[in-house]
Design a protein around this motif. Structure first.
Motif, short mmCIF file in Angstrom:
data_model
loop_
_atom_site.label_atom_id
_atom_site.label_comp_id
_atom_site.label_asym_id
_atom_site.label_seq_id
_atom_site.Cartn_x
_atom_site.Cartn_y
_atom_site.Cartn_z
N GLY A 110 -9.65 -35.44 3.14
CA GLY A 110 -8.71 -36.05 2.48
C GLY A 110 -8.68 -36.13 1.14
N ILE A 111 -7.39 -35.89 0.43
CA ILE A 111 -7.08 -36.03 -0.65
C ILE A 111 -7.21 -37.34 -1.29
CG2 ILE A 111 -5.68 -35.32 -2.90
CD1 ILE A 111 -4.63 -33.21 -0.93
N PRO A 112 -8.05 -37.69 -2.43
CA PRO A 112 -7.75 -39.34 -2.97
C PRO A 112 -6.58 -39.40 -3.37
CG PRO A 112 -9.56 -37.59 -4.24
CD PRO A 112 -8.78 -36.63 -3.21
N PRO A 113 -6.14 -40.90 -3.12
CA PRO A 113 -4.75 -41.35 -3.14
C PRO A 113 -4.41 -41.07 -4.56
CG PRO A 113 -6.06 -42.91 -1.68
CD PRO A 113 -7.29 -41.70 -2.21
N SER A 114 -5.03 -41.52 -5.48
CA SER A 114 -4.80 -41.13 -6.73
C SER A 114 -4.31 -39.75 -7.42
CB SER A 114 -5.87 -41.85 -7.82
OG SER A 114 -6.84 -40.87 -7.79
N LEU A 115 -4.48 -39.01 -6.57
CA LEU A 115 -4.43 -37.51 -6.88
C LEU A 115 -3.67 -36.75 -5.76
CD1 LEU A 115 -8.04 -36.54 -8.34
CD2 LEU A 115 -5.78 -37.02 -9.67
N ARG A 116 -3.25 -37.38 -4.77
CA ARG A 116 -2.56 -36.59 -3.71
C ARG A 116 -1.25 -36.08 -4.16
NH1 ARG A 116 -3.47 -40.20 0.48
NH2 ARG A 116 -4.58 -38.67 1.65
N GLY A 117 -0.34 -36.66 -4.79
CA GLY A 117 0.93 -36.14 -5.46
C GLY A 117 0.70 -34.62 -6.15
N ARG A 118 -0.16 -34.96 -7.11
CA ARG A 118 -0.55 -33.85 -8.02
C ARG A 118 -1.23 -32.64 -7.32
NH1 ARG A 118 -4.84 -33.78 -12.98
NH2 ARG A 118 -4.60 -31.40 -13.62
N LEU A 206 8.83 -38.69 -2.43
CA LEU A 206 9.07 -39.46 -3.41
C LEU A 206 7.86 -40.81 -3.28
CD1 LEU A 206 12.84 -39.48 -3.19
CD2 LEU A 206 11.65 -38.84 -5.08
N MET A 207 7.40 -40.83 -2.40
CA MET A 207 6.22 -41.97 -2.50
C MET A 207 5.19 -41.47 -3.31
SD MET A 207 6.08 -43.09 1.33
CE MET A 207 7.71 -43.41 2.20
N HIS A 208 4.98 -40.07 -3.57
CA HIS A 208 3.81 -39.68 -4.29
C HIS A 208 4.16 -39.00 -5.69
CE1 HIS A 208 2.80 -40.18 -0.01
NE2 HIS A 208 1.34 -40.53 -0.70
N MET A 209 5.53 -38.69 -5.82
CA MET A 209 5.78 -38.01 -7.06
C MET A 209 7.36 -38.40 -7.73
SD MET A 209 5.95 -34.38 -5.24
CE MET A 209 4.68 -34.40 -4.14
N PRO A 210 7.64 -38.19 -8.90
CA PRO A 210 8.71 -38.18 -9.44
C PRO A 210 10.02 -37.42 -8.70
CG PRO A 210 7.26 -37.92 -11.37
CD PRO A 210 6.52 -37.57 -10.04
N ALA A 211 11.00 -37.62 -8.81
CA ALA A 211 12.18 -36.78 -8.21
C ALA A 211 12.19 -35.47 -8.30
CB ALA A 211 13.57 -37.68 -8.55
N LEU A 469 -5.12 -18.95 -24.63
CA LEU A 469 -3.78 -19.84 -24.83
C LEU A 469 -3.18 -20.36 -23.50
CD1 LEU A 469 -2.20 -18.14 -27.81
CD2 LEU A 469 -3.34 -20.37 -27.90
N SER A 470 -3.16 -19.35 -22.75
CA SER A 470 -2.58 -19.51 -21.36
C SER A 470 -3.22 -20.29 -20.51
CB SER A 470 -2.07 -18.14 -20.73
OG SER A 470 -3.39 -17.74 -20.39
N SER A 471 -4.51 -20.22 -20.57
CA SER A 471 -5.54 -21.16 -19.70
C SER A 471 -5.53 -22.37 -20.26
CB SER A 471 -6.80 -20.47 -19.69
OG SER A 471 -7.32 -20.57 -20.86
N ARG A 472 -5.40 -22.67 -21.52
CA ARG A 472 -5.22 -23.95 -22.11
C ARG A 472 -4.13 -24.73 -21.42
NH1 ARG A 472 -6.20 -23.74 -28.02
NH2 ARG A 472 -8.22 -22.93 -27.23
N GLU A 473 -2.91 -23.97 -21.71
CA GLU A 473 -1.45 -24.40 -21.46
C GLU A 473 -1.60 -24.70 -19.82
OE1 GLU A 473 1.10 -21.33 -22.31
OE2 GLU A 473 1.01 -21.48 -24.51
N SER A 474 -2.36 -24.22 -19.11
CA SER A 474 -2.44 -24.44 -17.65
C SER A 474 -2.86 -25.65 -17.20
CB SER A 474 -2.99 -23.24 -17.07
OG SER A 474 -4.48 -23.43 -17.24
N GLU A 475 -3.67 -26.42 -18.14
CA GLU A 475 -4.41 -27.72 -17.72
C GLU A 475 -3.06 -28.63 -17.88
OE1 GLU A 475 -7.36 -28.68 -20.40
OE2 GLU A 475 -8.43 -26.91 -20.09
N ASP A 476 -3.00 -29.35 -16.51
CA ASP A 476 -2.08 -30.42 -16.46
C ASP A 476 -2.69 -31.68 -16.31
OD1 ASP A 476 0.58 -30.59 -14.00
OD2 ASP A 476 0.27 -31.72 -15.76
N THR A 477 -2.12 -32.69 -17.32
CA THR A 477 -2.66 -34.00 -17.05
C THR A 477 -1.89 -35.16 -16.35
OG1 THR A 477 -1.65 -34.63 -19.34
CG2 THR A 477 -4.11 -33.77 -19.27
N TYR A 478 -1.03 -34.38 -15.61
CA TYR A 478 -0.18 -35.52 -14.78
C TYR A 478 -1.02 -36.04 -13.74
CZ TYR A 478 3.64 -37.28 -11.88
OH TYR A 478 4.16 -37.93 -10.92
N LEU A 479 -1.04 -37.27 -13.52
CA LEU A 479 -1.48 -37.91 -12.32
C LEU A 479 -0.77 -38.44 -11.48
CD1 LEU A 479 -4.71 -39.75 -14.18
CD2 LEU A 479 -4.76 -37.65 -12.85
#
Length: 479
Positions: A110-118, A206-211, A469-479
């Protein structure tokens, strides 16, 4: 174009055999009681927002969709899982390339609810898809859309999870976003248009992420996970119905024999299960666990869930005593036992059921051959189905090349510069007894035939590699 309601579960076979064999517009009228009981907004809203209480998933307490007592994951365990998932998401390419089995195991837990959408966006490849199409959703969102589909979509909005806080209000932000996502898809795939079963899929997203993220996730489901499911003639879903029935013969011969005897076509009970990915069938905690595994492992999870439900509903002589006829059998499949849909029981059964991608594909070829013999070639030319996150990742690698070595500096051709320290050492050698001052070693710095080794200058901060550079760009902080 008449569109039927998409509510709770399968109906009786007698009234629906013809309708479901036709086009997607004739999806069966299911679960009418819950939806037909809705009156004005004030009735749905329970008299006002201040009087409304919701459960942990956002469903109004007291509605049929609200969950009862749940098995809670201890807070300490949940925090540990969140930490592990954050590490995976911030190093996704590496994990997907080298530790996919670990990702699968964590999806099964089970994916943690806070990170499921991501996590769903990473698993489905929709994050990469969005990055490859920056601004595309906004562009589609501004277009007027085809009136043929807009009217049908608008009529379906209030039917999607009407007891969830996001969609409870007519014209509320949830229904507006749902309209935007579904309209955008009809413009993105005009040859496919809109199918009623896409609405609950989009609503769950939509319950888990923006449109915008939900739109690209829907695209991946329709094109990679379930290609052809929402096409005009429902050919793909009919084929998968036959595959399900054939697999049932191996999983539960008793259930297979009973359904064969009653002449109940698989499309009568599995259409909504598969097209809506069980979002209208299972308790919500079970829906989320099934979707976690579905995004990771693909359509085989949908097949396994269907087989588990059939096996535990019709798989023994005791269970068949109360459903001797066709009508009774369909009623039993329509009102499944809460015990077999309970999260822990269902997930464990699904994990343990030995149905593989290879079996599904082999059976697909068999059923496709039979289809061509009876119906001719498929009218819908869908792309091949991809079985989960690993297959999608391999088919659509990320745009950056994080794993490829890239030289930090490109040295131009010609004489290489030699550091001063090296020059002084060489002059001392030339003056020493090793040879005359004007000997062969003194032909000039960097001359052809010189045996000197090239020294690589130290990399300055302004010449960092594309890799870093690309590996740094790949980090996504969207929760």
């Amino acid at each position: 174009m008449a569109k039927s309601r998409g509510g709770g579960g399968p109906g009786s076979p007698g009234s629906r055999h013809h309708s479901l064999a036709g086009t997607r517009e004739s999806l069966a009228e299911q679960g009418g009681d819950e939806l037909s009981s809705l009156g004005s907004d004030s009735e749905v809203n329970g008299g006002g927002p201040e009087e409304r209480r919701v459960d942990k998933f956002g469903f109004i307490v007291g509605s049929r969709s609200a969950e009862g007592p749940l098995e809670e994951v201890p807070l300490e365990v949940l925090r540990q899982r969140e930490s592990k998932w954050l590490d995976m998401l911030n190093n996704w390419d590496k994990w997907m390339a080298k530790k996919h089995k670990k990702i699968r195991l964590r999806c099964q837990k089970g994916i943690p609810p806070s990170l499921r959408g991501r996590a769903w966006q990473y698993l489905s490849g929709s994050k990469v898809k969005l990055e490859q199409n920056i601004g595309k959703f906004d562009e589609l969102d501004l277009l007027p859309g085809d009136p043929k589909w807009l009217d049908v979509i608008e009529r379906d909005l209030h039917r999607q999870f009407p007891f969830h806080e996001m969609f409870v209000s007519r014209g509320g932000h949830g229904q507006q976003d749902l309209f935007r996502v579904l309209k955008a898809y009809t413009l993105y795939r005009p040859e496919e248009g809109y199918c009623q079963a896409q609405a609950p899929i989009a609503a769950v997203l939509l319950m888990h992420m923006p449109a915008e993220q939900a739109f690209w996730c829907l695209v991946q489901i329709c094109e990679k996970y379930l290609p052809g499911y929402y096409s005009e003639k429902l050919e793909a879903i009919q084929l998968d119905g036959q595959i399900l029935f054939s697999l049932l013969h191996k999983v539960s011969p008793v259930a297979y024999k009973h359904l064969s005897k009653q002449k109940i076509d698989p499309i009568l009970y599995m259409t909504e299960w598969f097209m809506c990915a069980f979002s209208r069938t299972l308790p919500w905690s079970s829906v989320l666990r099934v979707w976690d595994m579905f995004f990771c492992e693909g359509v085989k999870i949908i097949f396994r869930v269907g087989l588990v439900l059939l096996k535990h509903t019709l798989g023994s002589s005791d269970k068949l005593k109360s459903c001797q006829g066709q009508y009774e059998t369909m009623e039993r499949l329509r009102a499944l036992s809460p015990k077999i849909m309970q999260e822990t029981f269902l997930v464990q059964e699904v994990i343990e059921l030995p149905v593989t991608e290879r079996q599904i594909e082999r059976e697909h070829l068999i059923q496709l051959k039979k289809w061509r013999e009876t119906h001719g070639e498929l009218q819908c030319k869908s792309p091949p189905r991809l079985h989960g996150a690993k297959a999608i990742s391999e088919a659509e690698p990320p745009t950056h090349k994080a794993l490829e070595p890239v030289p930090s500096i490109i040295v131009p051709p010609g004489p290489a510069p030699v550091p001063k320290a090296r020059k002084s050492k060489e002059k001392n050698r030339e003056k020493g007894p090793a040879g005359p001052a004007n000997g062969p070693g003194a032909e000039g710095n960097g001359a052809p035939g010189s045996t000197r080794e090239l020294l690589h200058p130290q990399v300055s901060p302004h010449h960092q590699s594309k890799e870093s550079l690309s590996s740094r760009e790949s980090e996504d902080t969207y929760l």
